[in-house]
Design an enzyme around this catalytic site. Structure first.
Site, PDB file in Angstrom:
ATOM      1  N   ASP A   1     109.436  14.692  58.501  1.00 24.70           N
ATOM      2  CA  ASP A   1     108.153  14.865  59.271  1.00 24.70           C
ATOM      3  C   ASP A   1     108.452  14.960  60.612  1.00 24.70           C
ATOM      4  O   ASP A   1     109.325  14.385  61.177  1.00 24.70           O
ATOM      5  CB  ASP A   1     107.092  13.923  58.680  1.00 24.70           C
ATOM      6  N   SER A   2     107.347  15.474  61.331  1.00 28.13           N
ATOM      7  CA  SER A   2     107.581  15.151  62.906  1.00 28.13           C
ATOM      8  C   SER A   2     107.448  13.875  63.488  1.00 28.13           C
ATOM      9  O   SER A   2     107.775  13.349  64.638  1.00 28.13           O
ATOM     10  CB  SER A   2     106.501  16.141  63.766  1.00 28.13           C
TER      11      SER A   2
ATOM     12  N   CYS B   1      96.839  17.295  58.566  1.00 28.99           N
ATOM     13  CA  CYS B   1      98.273  16.913  59.213  1.00 28.99           C
ATOM     14  C   CYS B   1      98.456  15.450  58.479  1.00 28.99           C
ATOM     15  O   CYS B   1      97.606  14.774  58.340  1.00 28.99           O
ATOM     16  CB  CYS B   1      97.827  16.713  60.544  1.00 28.99           C
TER      17      CYS B   1
ATOM     18  N   HIS C   1      99.432  12.886  59.826  1.00 31.55           N
ATOM     19  CA  HIS C   1      99.177  11.632  60.328  1.00 31.55           C
ATOM     20  C   HIS C   1      97.795  11.270  60.113  1.00 31.55           C
ATOM     21  O   HIS C   1      97.396  10.173  60.696  1.00 31.55           O
ATOM     22  CB  HIS C   1      99.366  11.781  61.875  1.00 31.55           C
TER      23      HIS C   1
ATOM     24  N   CYS D   1     104.951  17.582  56.570  1.00 36.26           N
ATOM     25  CA  CYS D   1     104.294  17.842  57.843  1.00 36.26           C
ATOM     26  C   CYS D   1     103.553  19.540  57.518  1.00 36.26           C
ATOM     27  O   CYS D   1     104.268  20.424  57.144  1.00 36.26           O
ATOM     28  CB  CYS D   1     105.462  18.086  59.025  1.00 36.26           C
TER      29      CYS D   1
END
Length: 275
Positions: free
Chosen positions: A11-12, A185, A187, A74
């Protein structure tokens, strides 16, 4: 599949922990290698070429470990590079967009689905295409929320500032008659309580984590036979790596996963992949 081979989750930043947690829950005997590129997060405002470059740097790093599957946790990388990655790797590769779309189609009652994500994810319309492939009569409303990822990466999800930013950002969706909202996303589930508060109880929030882990389990096929009752089996030793601050990563990971986490820091090297 051998127990000795791991499942890589990339993931980022810390967002992919939402997927890793669900993989750990559904596949408790599997070892996970998690890599978050926190130093260069967020990816959502970067160019497609940058996203591909960074993605393959992560992939080349995790491929140093014997793997049985790769999960691109991601949405931005999934939207931009999933097919390239599948062509590059000789192992199963799963993204998060198709599983999230399927879960949303199952959940909607009105047929009006909202999608929030990074600028790149929304601009590619990857979720809209995935949704309409499943059910062409849907109405899909997309909204880029670039301020959300920094809130999570800076461990500010449970703050008044986060509540203010979420309220202001989601204002364009307030008048939409949607009943389902995809957190596009990984996140964003860490902001789910605030997002739910803003959107109201009538809107069902969809995270792709559970559906992605389920697809992974199906892809891997039958798992090794259970050990005899009473036999003690050591829990898998997961590896967590970040390109950013390991202490900040560890704090967020332990809070979200509910267990002790040993986080290593690594500066990602130049990719070997050539498109």
């Amino acid at each position: 599949m051998s127990r000795e081979r791991a499942i890589a989750v990339i993931d980022s930043g810390v967002g992919g922990l939402t997927v890793a947690r669900e993989v750990m829950r559904q596949l408790p005997e599997e070892r996970i290698v998690y890599l978050g590129d926190n130093a260069r997060c967020p990816y959502g405002s970067k160019s497609p070429d940058e996203i591909r470059t960074y993605s393959f740097q992560m992939i080349d790093f995790v491929m140093k470990t014997p793997l049985k599957a790769l999960v691109i946790a991601c949405n931005t990388v999934t939207a931009v590079a999933l097919e390239d990655v599948r062509e590059y790797l000789p192992l199963p590769v799963i993204g998060v967009i198709e599983p999230g779309a399927r879960a949303a189609v199952k959940a909607t009652r009105s047929g009006h689905i909202g999608v929030i994500g990074t600028e790149t994810t929304i601009r590619t319309r990857a979720y809209e295409r995935a949704l309409l492939r499943v059910r062409p009569d849907l109405t899909v409303s997309g909204l880029a929320c670039p301020a959300f990822v920094p809130l999570v990466e800076n461990h500010m999800a449970d703050t008044e500032e986060a509540r203010r930013v979420v309220r202001e950002t989601l204002l364009p969706l307030a008048g939409e008659e949607l009943d389902t909202l995809i957190l596009g996303c990984t996140h964003y589930p860490l902001l789910a309580p605030v997002i739910q508060e803003v959107m109201g109880d009538r809107v069902t929030l969809i995270s792709s984590a559970e559906e992605t882990a389920r697809e992974l389990a199906e892809l891997l096929g039958p798992q090794p036979a259970a050990v005899p009752s009473g036999t003690r089996v050591a829990a898998p030793e997961h590896l967590f790596v970040t390109s950013g601050d390991p202490d900040r990563f560890r704090s967020i990971a332990e809070e979200w996963l509910g267990c002790r986490v040993q986080a290593e820091q690594h500066s990602l090297l130049e990719k070997t992949y050539q498109p």
